[in-house]
Motif scaffolding. Structure first.
Motif, PDB file in Angstrom:
ATOM      1  N   GLU A 117       0.836  -1.206   0.000  1.00 24.29           N
ATOM      2  CA  GLU A 117       0.000   0.000   0.000  1.00 24.29           C
ATOM      3  C   GLU A 117       0.867   1.252   0.000  1.00 24.29           C
ATOM      4  O   GLU A 117       1.874   1.336   0.716  1.00 24.29           O
ATOM      5  CB  GLU A 117      -0.899  -0.006   1.242  1.00 24.29           C
ATOM      6  CG  GLU A 117      -1.761   1.241   1.370  1.00 24.29           C
ATOM      7  CD  GLU A 117      -2.457   1.335   2.721  1.00 24.29           C
ATOM      8  OE1 GLU A 117      -3.697   1.302   2.739  1.00 24.29           O
ATOM      9  OE2 GLU A 117      -1.751   1.429   3.752  1.00 24.29           O
ATOM     10  N   VAL A 160       0.565   5.432   0.592  1.00 23.22           N
ATOM     11  CA  VAL A 160      -0.264   6.532   1.103  1.00 23.22           C
ATOM     12  C   VAL A 160       0.489   7.838   0.860  1.00 23.22           C
ATOM     13  O   VAL A 160       1.595   8.037   1.381  1.00 23.22           O
ATOM     14  CB  VAL A 160      -0.585   6.362   2.601  1.00 23.22           C
ATOM     15  CG1 VAL A 160      -1.387   7.556   3.097  1.00 23.22           C
ATOM     16  CG2 VAL A 160      -1.353   5.070   2.839  1.00 23.22           C
ATOM     17  N   THR A 219       0.416  11.789   1.394  1.00 23.36           N
ATOM     18  CA  THR A 219      -0.246  12.728   2.284  1.00 23.36           C
ATOM     19  C   THR A 219      -0.331  14.115   1.654  1.00 23.36           C
ATOM     20  O   THR A 219       0.457  14.481   0.792  1.00 23.36           O
ATOM     21  CB  THR A 219       0.501  12.816   3.627  1.00 23.36           C
ATOM     22  OG1 THR A 219       1.850  13.224   3.382  1.00 23.36           O
ATOM     23  CG2 THR A 219       0.497  11.457   4.323  1.00 23.36           C
ATOM     24  N   TRP A 234      -9.495   7.670  -1.801  1.00 23.06           N
ATOM     25  CA  TRP A 234      -9.193   8.462  -0.607  1.00 23.06           C
ATOM     26  C   TRP A 234      -8.853   7.512   0.533  1.00 23.06           C
ATOM     27  O   TRP A 234      -9.525   6.502   0.742  1.00 23.06           O
ATOM     28  CB  TRP A 234     -10.383   9.333  -0.214  1.00 23.06           C
ATOM     29  CG  TRP A 234     -10.827  10.271  -1.302  1.00 23.06           C
ATOM     30  CD1 TRP A 234     -11.907  10.118  -2.108  1.00 23.06           C
ATOM     31  CD2 TRP A 234     -10.207  11.499  -1.679  1.00 23.06           C
ATOM     32  NE1 TRP A 234     -11.994  11.169  -2.987  1.00 23.06           N
ATOM     33  CE2 TRP A 234     -10.961  12.043  -2.741  1.00 23.06           C
ATOM     34  CE3 TRP A 234      -9.084  12.194  -1.233  1.00 23.06           C
ATOM     35  CZ2 TRP A 234     -10.642  13.239  -3.355  1.00 23.06           C
ATOM     36  CZ3 TRP A 234      -8.754  13.389  -1.837  1.00 23.06           C
ATOM     37  CH2 TRP A 234      -9.522  13.906  -2.890  1.00 23.06           C
ATOM     38  N   LYS A 235      -7.808   7.843   1.269  1.00 22.53           N
ATOM     39  CA  LYS A 235      -7.433   7.021   2.412  1.00 22.53           C
ATOM     40  C   LYS A 235      -8.457   7.182   3.524  1.00 22.53           C
ATOM     41  O   LYS A 235      -8.846   6.203   4.170  1.00 22.53           O
ATOM     42  CB  LYS A 235      -6.036   7.429   2.900  1.00 22.53           C
ATOM     43  CG  LYS A 235      -5.591   6.743   4.190  1.00 22.53           C
ATOM     44  CD  LYS A 235      -5.364   5.263   4.001  1.00 22.53           C
ATOM     45  CE  LYS A 235      -4.793   4.647   5.279  1.00 22.53           C
ATOM     46  NZ  LYS A 235      -4.605   3.179   5.161  1.00 22.53           N
ATOM     47  N   TYR A 236      -8.906   8.419   3.732  1.00 22.31           N
ATOM     48  CA  TYR A 236      -9.912   8.714   4.748  1.00 22.31           C
ATOM     49  C   TYR A 236     -11.008   9.538   4.088  1.00 22.31           C
ATOM     50  O   TYR A 236     -11.078   9.614   2.859  1.00 22.31           O
ATOM     51  CB  TYR A 236      -9.287   9.485   5.926  1.00 22.31           C
ATOM     52  CG  TYR A 236      -8.053   8.820   6.487  1.00 22.31           C
ATOM     53  CD1 TYR A 236      -8.151   7.698   7.304  1.00 22.31           C
ATOM     54  CD2 TYR A 236      -6.780   9.320   6.199  1.00 22.31           C
ATOM     55  CE1 TYR A 236      -7.017   7.086   7.816  1.00 22.31           C
ATOM     56  CE2 TYR A 236      -5.641   8.717   6.710  1.00 22.31           C
ATOM     57  CZ  TYR A 236      -5.765   7.600   7.513  1.00 22.31           C
ATOM     58  OH  TYR A 236      -4.651   6.999   8.007  1.00 22.31           O
ATOM     59  N   ALA A 241      -5.653  12.490   2.185  1.00 19.49           N
ATOM     60  CA  ALA A 241      -4.562  11.608   1.771  1.00 19.49           C
ATOM     61  C   ALA A 241      -5.046  10.656   0.678  1.00 19.49           C
ATOM     62  O   ALA A 241      -6.212  10.234   0.662  1.00 19.49           O
ATOM     63  CB  ALA A 241      -4.040  10.823   2.967  1.00 19.49           C
ATOM     64  N   ARG A 299      -4.704   7.001  -1.287  1.00 21.54           N
ATOM     65  CA  ARG A 299      -4.292   5.608  -1.056  1.00 21.54           C
ATOM     66  C   ARG A 299      -4.256   4.861  -2.380  1.00 21.54           C
ATOM     67  O   ARG A 299      -5.186   4.964  -3.185  1.00 21.54           O
ATOM     68  CB  ARG A 299      -5.272   4.908  -0.110  1.00 21.54           C
ATOM     69  CG  ARG A 299      -4.976   3.425   0.134  1.00 21.54           C
ATOM     70  CD  ARG A 299      -5.999   2.837   1.093  1.00 21.54           C
ATOM     71  NE  ARG A 299      -5.694   1.459   1.462  1.00 21.54           N
ATOM     72  CZ  ARG A 299      -6.283   0.380   0.938  1.00 21.54           C
ATOM     73  NH1 ARG A 299      -7.219   0.546  -0.011  1.00 21.54           N
ATOM     74  NH2 ARG A 299      -5.966  -0.828   1.330  1.00 21.54           N
ATOM     75  N   TYR A 342      -3.604   0.885  -3.673  1.00 15.95           N
ATOM     76  CA  TYR A 342      -3.398  -0.513  -3.253  1.00 15.95           C
ATOM     77  C   TYR A 342      -4.059  -1.467  -4.249  1.00 15.95           C
ATOM     78  O   TYR A 342      -5.219  -1.292  -4.582  1.00 15.95           O
ATOM     79  CB  TYR A 342      -3.974  -0.752  -1.856  1.00 15.95           C
ATOM     80  CG  TYR A 342      -3.781  -2.187  -1.409  1.00 15.95           C
ATOM     81  CD1 TYR A 342      -2.546  -2.620  -0.910  1.00 15.95           C
ATOM     82  CD2 TYR A 342      -4.823  -3.110  -1.529  1.00 15.95           C
ATOM     83  CE1 TYR A 342      -2.370  -3.940  -0.525  1.00 15.95           C
ATOM     84  CE2 TYR A 342      -4.648  -4.426  -1.143  1.00 15.95           C
ATOM     85  CZ  TYR A 342      -3.418  -4.838  -0.645  1.00 15.95           C
ATOM     86  OH  TYR A 342      -3.238  -6.141  -0.272  1.00 15.95           O
TER      87      TYR A 342
END
Length: 269
Positions: free
Chosen positions: A34, A36, A38, A82-84, A91, A93, A95
């Motif tokens: 993964e 990420v 930022t 989106w990671k969050y 952030a 993402r 994967y």
């Protein structure tokens, strides 16, 4: 006054983040893992819009508008998301990561304090496939195939009688092949050491077993050939003898008949 200091502190934080991001935000991720990426912290900002612009093998964009509470994805892989929640932490993402994801990533934030840009460079690391085999001409061959960056190979015991080849592939990976020649007869086991950012691996090979096996093959080959030739000669002699006997039997009775006739004629006379 307290509010002014709060705004100044937020601006100072954003300026420091921007400088650090543009100077040092290089992300290295192993393929299959993964990644990420930022962006700025928006805890003290009123976010209006955030946009990710990706320039890799294919260009794509990912955006979020706070006033409409909507996201947009254009030409981006399903592996990018989106990671969050983007209104709290924008952030990005990815994967699982693969080589096609390498490139430059830019995050742009529009807020009540202005627009801010943050850049990242993503580099994908690929661990090589390591093998150690014996070769009749060069004794031992250690190969670190399709790694990124190129792996480093060394030997135990160290030898001056070694060589190395490098093969570059179109996808950016590199194969390293190292050969070791004659070794000390008292140390018949060699060890190949492969060093790479994604892994370290050691493989050992007993050359005495490889040499004895090679000797057996070289000695056994002439014996096999001799056996085959011997069987062929024997079969040839058998068939030749059999053919001769058949011909003799086939021509035998007419000869006897002629002889008998001659005898009969001679007797009558």
């Amino acid at each position: 006054m307290a509010q002014t200091w709060s705004v100044l502190a937020a601006l100072l934080f954003l300026i420091i983040s921007l400088v650090e991001g543009s100077a040092y935000n290089i992300v290295n991720v192993e393929a299959g893992h993964e990644a990420v990426l930022t962006c700025a912290s928006i805890s003290k900002l009123y976010l209006m819009m955030v946009t990710w612009e990706i320039k890799s093998n294919t260009s794509c964009s990912l955006a979020y508008r706070n006033d409409l509470n909507k996201t947009r994805k254009l030409n981006c892989s399903e592996r990018m998301m989106w990671k969050y929640s983007p209104d709290r932490d924008p952030a990005l993402r990815i994967y699982p990561v693969d080589l096609s994801d390498e490139g430059n990533y830019t995050c742009e934030i529009a807020s009540d304090m202005g627009n801010f840009h943050f850049s990242s460079s993503l580099s994908v690391i690929v661990p090589p496939t390591v093998t150690l085999t014996s070769d009749k001409s060069r004794v031992a061959v250690c190969q670190a195939a399709a790694g990124k960056p190129a792996a480093k190979i060394s030997w135990i015991p160290a030898s001056n009688n070694s060589s190395e080849e490098e093969f570059k592939h179109s996808n950016g990976t590199v194969t390293i092949v190292s050969y070791i020649g004659r070794v000390n007869s008292t140390h018949t086991t060699v060890t190949c050491l492969v060093t790479h950012p994604a892994m370290n691996q050691n493989l050992s090979l007993d050359l005495s077993y490889s040499s004895s096996r090679l000797h057996y093959l070289l000695v056994g080959l002439p014996a096999s050939v001799a056996a085959i030739i011997g069987v062929g000669v024997l079969l040839y002699l058998i068939f030749t003898c059999k053919a001769f006997c058949l011909r003799k039997l086939a021509h035998g009775p007419p000869v006897l008949t002629v002889v008998n006739r001659e005898l009969q004629v001679h007797t009558t006379t």
